[in-house]
Design a protein around this motif. Sequence first.
Motif, short mmCIF file in Angstrom:
data_model
loop_
_atom_site.label_atom_id
_atom_site.label_comp_id
_atom_site.label_asym_id
_atom_site.label_seq_id
_atom_site.Cartn_x
_atom_site.Cartn_y
_atom_site.Cartn_z
N SER A 177 0.83 -1.21 0.00
CA SER A 177 0.00 0.00 0.00
C SER A 177 0.87 1.26 0.00
N ILE A 178 2.00 1.22 0.67
CA ILE A 178 2.92 2.36 0.67
C ILE A 178 3.53 2.52 -0.73
N LEU A 179 3.97 1.42 -1.30
CA LEU A 179 4.57 1.45 -2.63
C LEU A 179 3.57 1.95 -3.67
N GLU A 180 2.34 1.46 -3.60
CA GLU A 180 1.32 1.88 -4.56
C GLU A 180 1.02 3.38 -4.42
N ALA A 181 0.96 3.88 -3.18
CA ALA A 181 0.72 5.31 -2.97
C ALA A 181 1.89 6.12 -3.52
N LEU A 182 3.12 5.67 -3.28
CA LEU A 182 4.29 6.37 -3.82
C LEU A 182 4.26 6.40 -5.34
N GLU A 183 3.92 5.26 -5.93
CA GLU A 183 3.85 5.18 -7.39
C GLU A 183 2.81 6.15 -7.92
N ASP A 184 1.64 6.16 -7.31
CA ASP A 184 0.55 7.02 -7.74
C ASP A 184 0.92 8.50 -7.57
N MET A 185 1.47 8.84 -6.41
CA MET A 185 1.77 10.24 -6.12
C MET A 185 2.94 10.78 -6.94
N THR A 186 3.96 9.96 -7.15
CA THR A 186 5.11 10.45 -7.92
C THR A 186 4.80 10.50 -9.41
N SER A 187 3.94 9.62 -9.89
CA SER A 187 3.55 9.72 -11.31
C SER A 187 2.65 10.93 -11.52
N ALA A 188 1.81 11.27 -10.54
CA ALA A 188 0.95 12.45 -10.63
C ALA A 188 1.82 13.71 -10.60
N ALA A 189 2.88 13.69 -9.79
CA ALA A 189 3.77 14.86 -9.68
C ALA A 189 4.55 15.10 -10.96
N SER A 190 4.81 14.03 -11.71
CA SER A 190 5.62 14.19 -12.93
C SER A 190 4.75 14.44 -14.16
#
Length: 132
Positions: free
Chosen positions: A118-131
């Motif tokens: 769940s942490i990894l998925e949130a990081l993936e989602d948030m960092t792809s949104a930021a880029s």
Amino acid sequence: LVLVIQMPSSLTVLLIEDDFLIRTCLAEFLLDNGLTVREADHCAEARAIIDAEPKLDALVADMTLPDGDGMTLVHPARERWPDLPVIYISGHGDMRRNETSGDPARDRFISKPYTLASILEALEDMTSAASD
């Protein structure tokens, strides 16, 4: 079963967690999934990393630390990286959500207990949104 999610290369995450076992397990999981992880177990150590690190792509911060709380670390980090995604980890719910931006691309609360994925998925989602 081993879950491996392909993350964009060379993401650097600061993980602030005072519980050694939780921090170690999460750090190893993130490393195994291609992230660079900087670890801190208290606020003073985290502040030193924030000051010294040339680039952070995300912050994962426990809300309750021996010398303060993870939320106070967001301010100096966002002075350097204004759009830094932050995941707040708490065993006490999200009672301080009103102190964040309210933008899920920038601020998320994840309650303990949580899955590593769940942490990894949130990081993936948030960092792809930021880029984007």
